[in-house]
Design a protein around this motif. Structure first.
Motif, PDB file in Angstrom:
ATOM      1  N   PHE A  43       3.592   3.431  -3.996  1.00 53.36           N
ATOM      2  CA  PHE A  43       2.841   2.176  -3.919  1.00 53.36           C
ATOM      3  C   PHE A  43       2.041   2.071  -2.622  1.00 53.36           C
ATOM      4  N   ALA A  44       2.610   2.544  -1.528  1.00 48.51           N
ATOM      5  CA  ALA A  44       1.883   2.486  -0.262  1.00 48.51           C
ATOM      6  C   ALA A  44       0.647   3.382  -0.296  1.00 48.51           C
ATOM      7  N   LEU A  45       0.817   4.618  -0.758  1.00 48.60           N
ATOM      8  CA  LEU A  45      -0.308   5.557  -0.769  1.00 48.60           C
ATOM      9  C   LEU A  45      -1.417   5.097  -1.707  1.00 48.60           C
ATOM     10  N   ARG A  46      -1.049   4.550  -2.843  1.00 46.56           N
ATOM     11  CA  ARG A  46      -2.085   4.146  -3.802  1.00 46.56           C
ATOM     12  C   ARG A  46      -2.713   2.801  -3.449  1.00 46.56           C
ATOM     13  N   ALA A  47      -1.921   1.883  -2.913  1.00 50.07           N
ATOM     14  CA  ALA A  47      -2.429   0.530  -2.639  1.00 50.07           C
ATOM     15  C   ALA A  47      -3.091   0.405  -1.279  1.00 50.07           C
ATOM     16  N   ALA A  48      -2.955   1.389  -0.410  1.00 51.22           N
ATOM     17  CA  ALA A  48      -3.458   1.272   0.964  1.00 51.22           C
ATOM     18  C   ALA A  48      -4.924   0.855   1.067  1.00 51.22           C
ATOM     19  N   PRO A  49      -5.829   1.316   0.188  1.00 55.89           N
ATOM     20  CA  PRO A  49      -7.220   0.861   0.312  1.00 55.89           C
ATOM     21  C   PRO A  49      -7.383  -0.654   0.176  1.00 55.89           C
ATOM     22  N   LEU A  50      -6.431  -1.326  -0.467  1.00 58.59           N
ATOM     23  CA  LEU A  50      -6.504  -2.772  -0.640  1.00 58.59           C
ATOM     24  C   LEU A  50      -6.114  -3.533   0.617  1.00 58.59           C
ATOM     25  N   GLY A  51      -5.500  -2.842   1.585  1.00 62.83           N
ATOM     26  CA  GLY A  51      -4.970  -3.522   2.755  1.00 62.83           C
ATOM     27  C   GLY A  51      -3.512  -3.894   2.520  1.00 62.83           C
ATOM     28  N   ALA A  52      -2.950  -4.692   3.395  1.00 62.93           N
ATOM     29  CA  ALA A  52      -1.537  -5.072   3.314  1.00 62.93           C
ATOM     30  C   ALA A  52      -1.340  -6.165   2.279  1.00 62.93           C
ATOM     31  N   VAL A  53      -1.583  -5.835   1.030  1.00 64.50           N
ATOM     32  CA  VAL A  53      -1.543  -6.833  -0.040  1.00 64.50           C
ATOM     33  C   VAL A  53      -0.104  -7.104  -0.463  1.00 64.50           C
ATOM     34  N   SER A  54       0.079  -8.216  -1.164  1.00 55.17           N
ATOM     35  CA  SER A  54       1.392  -8.643  -1.620  1.00 55.17           C
ATOM     36  C   SER A  54       1.749  -7.984  -2.957  1.00 55.17           C
ATOM     37  N   PRO A  55       3.023  -7.995  -3.323  1.00 53.33           N
ATOM     38  CA  PRO A  55       3.443  -7.398  -4.595  1.00 53.33           C
ATOM     39  C   PRO A  55       2.716  -7.928  -5.828  1.00 53.33           C
ATOM     40  N   PRO A  56       2.468  -9.229  -5.956  1.00 51.43           N
ATOM     41  CA  PRO A  56       1.783  -9.689  -7.168  1.00 51.43           C
ATOM     42  C   PRO A  56       0.390  -9.094  -7.343  1.00 51.43           C
ATOM     43  N   VAL A  57      -0.319  -8.860  -6.240  1.00 49.23           N
ATOM     44  CA  VAL A  57      -1.656  -8.259  -6.328  1.00 49.23           C
ATOM     45  C   VAL A  57      -1.565  -6.842  -6.864  1.00 49.23           C
ATOM     46  N   VAL A  58      -0.605  -6.087  -6.352  1.00 51.90           N
ATOM     47  CA  VAL A  58      -0.444  -4.707  -6.788  1.00 51.90           C
ATOM     48  C   VAL A  58       0.056  -4.646  -8.229  1.00 51.90           C
ATOM     49  N   ALA A  59       1.019  -5.484  -8.587  1.00 48.66           N
ATOM     50  CA  ALA A  59       1.510  -5.502  -9.963  1.00 48.66           C
ATOM     51  C   ALA A  59       0.387  -5.829 -10.934  1.00 48.66           C
ATOM     52  N   SER A  60      -0.483  -6.735 -10.546  1.00 50.76           N
ATOM     53  CA  SER A  60      -1.605  -7.104 -11.406  1.00 50.76           C
ATOM     54  C   SER A  60      -2.588  -5.960 -11.556  1.00 50.76           C
ATOM     55  N   VAL A  70       7.564  -3.219  -8.025  1.00 52.95           N
ATOM     56  CA  VAL A  70       6.618  -3.308  -6.921  1.00 52.95           C
ATOM     57  C   VAL A  70       7.256  -4.019  -5.731  1.00 52.95           C
ATOM     58  N   ALA A  71       7.980  -5.096  -6.015  1.00 54.48           N
ATOM     59  CA  ALA A  71       8.557  -5.905  -4.943  1.00 54.48           C
ATOM     60  C   ALA A  71       9.635  -5.168  -4.155  1.00 54.48           C
ATOM     61  N   ARG A  72      10.191  -4.107  -4.735  1.00 55.18           N
ATOM     62  CA  ARG A  72      11.167  -3.311  -3.986  1.00 55.18           C
ATOM     63  C   ARG A  72      10.494  -2.434  -2.939  1.00 55.18           C
ATOM     64  N   ALA A  73       9.193  -2.226  -3.086  1.00 53.17           N
ATOM     65  CA  ALA A  73       8.458  -1.359  -2.161  1.00 53.17           C
ATOM     66  C   ALA A  73       7.569  -2.130  -1.196  1.00 53.17           C
ATOM     67  N   LEU A  74       6.987  -3.193  -1.682  1.00 51.68           N
ATOM     68  CA  LEU A  74       6.041  -3.992  -0.897  1.00 51.68           C
ATOM     69  C   LEU A  74       6.562  -5.414  -0.771  1.00 51.68           C
ATOM     70  N   PRO A  75       6.340  -6.055   0.365  1.00 54.65           N
ATOM     71  CA  PRO A  75       5.530  -5.621   1.512  1.00 54.65           C
ATOM     72  C   PRO A  75       6.286  -4.788   2.544  1.00 54.65           C
ATOM     73  N   ASP A  76       7.534  -4.380   2.242  1.00 50.89           N
ATOM     74  CA  ASP A  76       8.320  -3.645   3.228  1.00 50.89           C
ATOM     75  C   ASP A  76       7.590  -2.405   3.747  1.00 50.89           C
ATOM     76  N   ALA A  77       6.834  -1.729   2.849  1.00 48.51           N
ATOM     77  CA  ALA A  77       6.140  -0.503   3.257  1.00 48.51           C
ATOM     78  C   ALA A  77       5.219  -0.746   4.440  1.00 48.51           C
ATOM     79  N   TRP A  78       4.578  -1.908   4.472  1.00 49.31           N
ATOM     80  CA  TRP A  78       3.620  -2.184   5.550  1.00 49.31           C
ATOM     81  C   TRP A  78       4.330  -2.399   6.878  1.00 49.31           C
ATOM     82  N   ALA A  82       0.989   0.746   8.863  1.00 55.08           N
ATOM     83  CA  ALA A  82      -0.144  -0.090   8.474  1.00 55.08           C
ATOM     84  C   ALA A  82      -1.005   0.659   7.462  1.00 55.08           C
ATOM     85  N   PRO A  83      -1.708  -0.065   6.606  1.00 56.36           N
ATOM     86  CA  PRO A  83      -2.549   0.591   5.597  1.00 56.36           C
ATOM     87  C   PRO A  83      -3.506   1.630   6.167  1.00 56.36           C
TER      88      PRO A  83
END
Length: 291
Positions: A43-60, A70-78, A82-83
């Motif tokens: 999730f961190a590697l794929r979502a990084a271009p979005l910035g430090a986004v929240s789990p609902p944004v990534v799940a969507s 998603v919530a098990r990985a983010l936002p803890d990864a940040w 940092a992205p």
């Protein structure tokens, strides 16, 4: 190109993009960043271009994952990286993976540099309204190294296609689990693998199957009905059509040239056995054998 330009190009660039999921360099990079386990790294590697986004944004935007996964990985990864640091690390990982797989002669060749420039031009021409993941990738700076430039361009094109696919599914009222049930019923992926890795419960899968039976798309045994085959074909055709803009902009001759340059790279990834059987992206050995 048989089956349409967008689909033919997807079959050639998807394996190279998929190195970020399946190459050992990607996992080692995520671990070095402090990510805990495969999924936090994913999730961190794929979502990084979005910035430090929240789990609902990534799940969507990722669409098919259970929000709890998603919530098990983010936002803890940040909190671990940092992205911007994740983005730099994923480029280093992809350079290392491509160099190992394709060899220093290939990655240092004029042909790979040409492929990188053609792919970058196609990605820069992609239409972005409504395509959040693709737009975030398209906005990244142009990498100097041809390996990284090629991988990033192919990733932008891949997310462009994926965003369009999600739009088609939403327009047809096909939810995340239903989309996976259809994919598995079409023989493109393994159903249990999809359900377990995307963290849905058996009850969620059963409910999606029931909804698709009610629409007349699947039979009791889970196979596609004639209406289901037609619906699946419509989804894929509309996805292909929505992904044509980059190739129209690049032009038929240069698109064909890029396809030829990508072909041996895609086959190398396939021959390396990195893509697991029943993989979630829907690339099958039959696709490769048919080329």
């Amino acid at each position: 190109m048989a089956g349409g330009t967008a689909r033919a190009m997807w079959e050639r660039y998807e394996p190279v993009h998929d190195l970020v999921y399946f190459a050992p360099e990607a996992r080692r990079t995520a671990d070095a960043l402090g990510m805990r386990g495969f999924w936090m790294g994913y999730f961190a590697l794929r979502a990084a271009p979005l910035g430090a986004v929240s789990p609902p944004v990534v799940a969507s935007s990722f669409y098919v994952f259970h929000p709890a996964r998603v919530a098990r990985a983010l936002p803890d990864a940040w909190g671990h990286a940092a992205p911007r640091d994740v983005l730099a690390a994923r480029w280093e990982a992809m350079d290392a993976a491509m160099t190992r797989l394709f060899g220093p002669d290939v990655v240092g060749s004029a042909e790979l540099a040409e492929a990188a420039d053609l792919a970058w031009e196609a990605a820069a021409a992609a239409d972005m309204p409504g395509r959040v993941l693709a737009a975030a990738n398209q906005a990244l700076e142009r990498p100097e190294r041809p390996t990284v430039r090629l991988w990033q361009a192919l990733t932008t094109l891949r997310e462009h296609r994926g965003d369009g696919h999600v739009a088609v599914l939403v327009g047809l009222g096909v939810g995340p689990v239903e989309a996976m049930v259809l994919k598995a019923a079409a023989g493109e992926s393994d159903g249990p693998f999809l359900r377990e890795t995307r963290k849905w419960e058996p009850e969620d899968w059963a409910a999606a199957e029931a909804a698709l039976r009610e629409r007349g798309f699947v039979r009791e045994d889970g196979s596609l009905t004639r209406a289901g085959v037609a619906a699946r074909a419509f989804i894929e055709t509309r996805t292909d059509e929505a992904a044509e803009r980059p190739w129209t902009a690049l032009g038929a001759e240069r698109t064909a040239r890029l396809a030829g340059l990508l072909e041996p790279l895609a086959r190398t990834v396939e021959d390396a056995g990195l893509l697991p059987p029943g993989n979630p992206v829907g690339l099958t050995r039959q696709r490769f054998a048919g080329r």
